[in-house]
Design an enzyme around this catalytic site. Structure first.
Site, short mmCIF file in Angstrom:
data_model
loop_
_atom_site.label_atom_id
_atom_site.label_comp_id
_atom_site.label_asym_id
_atom_site.label_seq_id
_atom_site.Cartn_x
_atom_site.Cartn_y
_atom_site.Cartn_z
N VAL A 10 0.87 -1.17 0.00
CA VAL A 10 0.00 0.00 0.00
C VAL A 10 0.90 1.22 0.00
CG1 VAL A 10 -2.03 -1.04 1.07
CG2 VAL A 10 -0.21 -0.16 2.52
N SER A 11 0.49 2.26 -0.72
CA SER A 11 1.36 3.41 -0.94
C SER A 11 1.40 4.40 0.21
CB SER A 11 0.94 4.15 -2.22
OG SER A 11 1.07 3.29 -3.32
N THR A 12 0.36 4.41 1.04
CA THR A 12 0.35 5.33 2.18
C THR A 12 0.08 4.54 3.45
OG1 THR A 12 -2.04 5.78 2.10
CG2 THR A 12 -0.61 7.14 0.71
#
Length: 201
Positions: A10-12
């Site tokens: 997941v990017s954040t």
């Protein structure tokens, strides 16, 4: 014994990888063989969880990801990566690619992977072009100069998340959507929490 090595990203840090993990476990990946990156963009060359997954991968094993964008790379990079795995004697399996489960160790799976990787890159390029064009038109019309702060829809935030997942810098994505990076991260976290509550119900 050949193993399935799972990778999720997941990017954040506000996002949750639970859905990806559930898909990987359902596909036969043992939890001990799962590697996850939190708050890491696909554009980064060094991703701790991804690096650990590759280190654990042996000849005969298969790297399993939920969706193609977890690799977060250009078409050429993804194809090169798949070829490198084949040269190591390992496979790549994408659970949700083109509506099905694709294993690149098979001729048909390799062909589908090539086509879908190209389509994914084209979709990202088109989306980036549309956003850039929209921002340019708003600026030309003076709509982003002062005044009342815009309300951003969930659809816009999800579009921003897809761009970040695909490797676009969060700062640039936030700027293109006309918001601060802090606002973007806050909305992503709120949206992720909301989605988790819906799934729990």
């Amino acid at each position: 014994m050949n193993k399935l090595i799972g990778y999720a990203r997941v990017s954040t840090r506000g996002q949750q990888a639970d859905r990806q993990i559930e898909d990987l476990v359902a596909a036969g990946v043992r939890r001990d063989d799962l590697y996850v990156d939190h708050g890491v963009s696909g554009a980064r060359t060094s991703r701790p969880g991804f690096d650990q997954a590759l280190a654990a991968l042996q000849s005969g094993d298969t790297l399993v990801i939920a969706t193609l964008d977890r690799l977060g790379r250009s078409t050429q990079s993804m194809l090169t990566f798949a070829q490198q795995l084949r040269e190591r004697g390992a496979g790549l399996r994408v659970l949700n690619l083109g509506g099905g489960d694709v294993d690149t160790s098979t001729p048909m799976g390799s062909m589908v992977f090539t086509v879908m990787a190209a389509l994914a890159q084209m979709e990202l390029d088109i989306k980036r072009e549309r956003i850039t064009d929209s921002v340019a038109k708003r600026r030309a019309a003076g709509k982003d100069l002062g005044g009342r702060r815009r309300a951003f829809t969930d659809s816009q935030i999800r579009s921003a998340m897809k761009l970040i997942d695909a490797g676009e810098p969060a700062t640039q994505v936030a700027r293109d959507f006309g918001m601060s990076r802090a606002t973007l991260y806050r909305r992503i976290q709120q949206l992720s929490v909301g989605d988790s509550q819906v799934l729990a119900e």
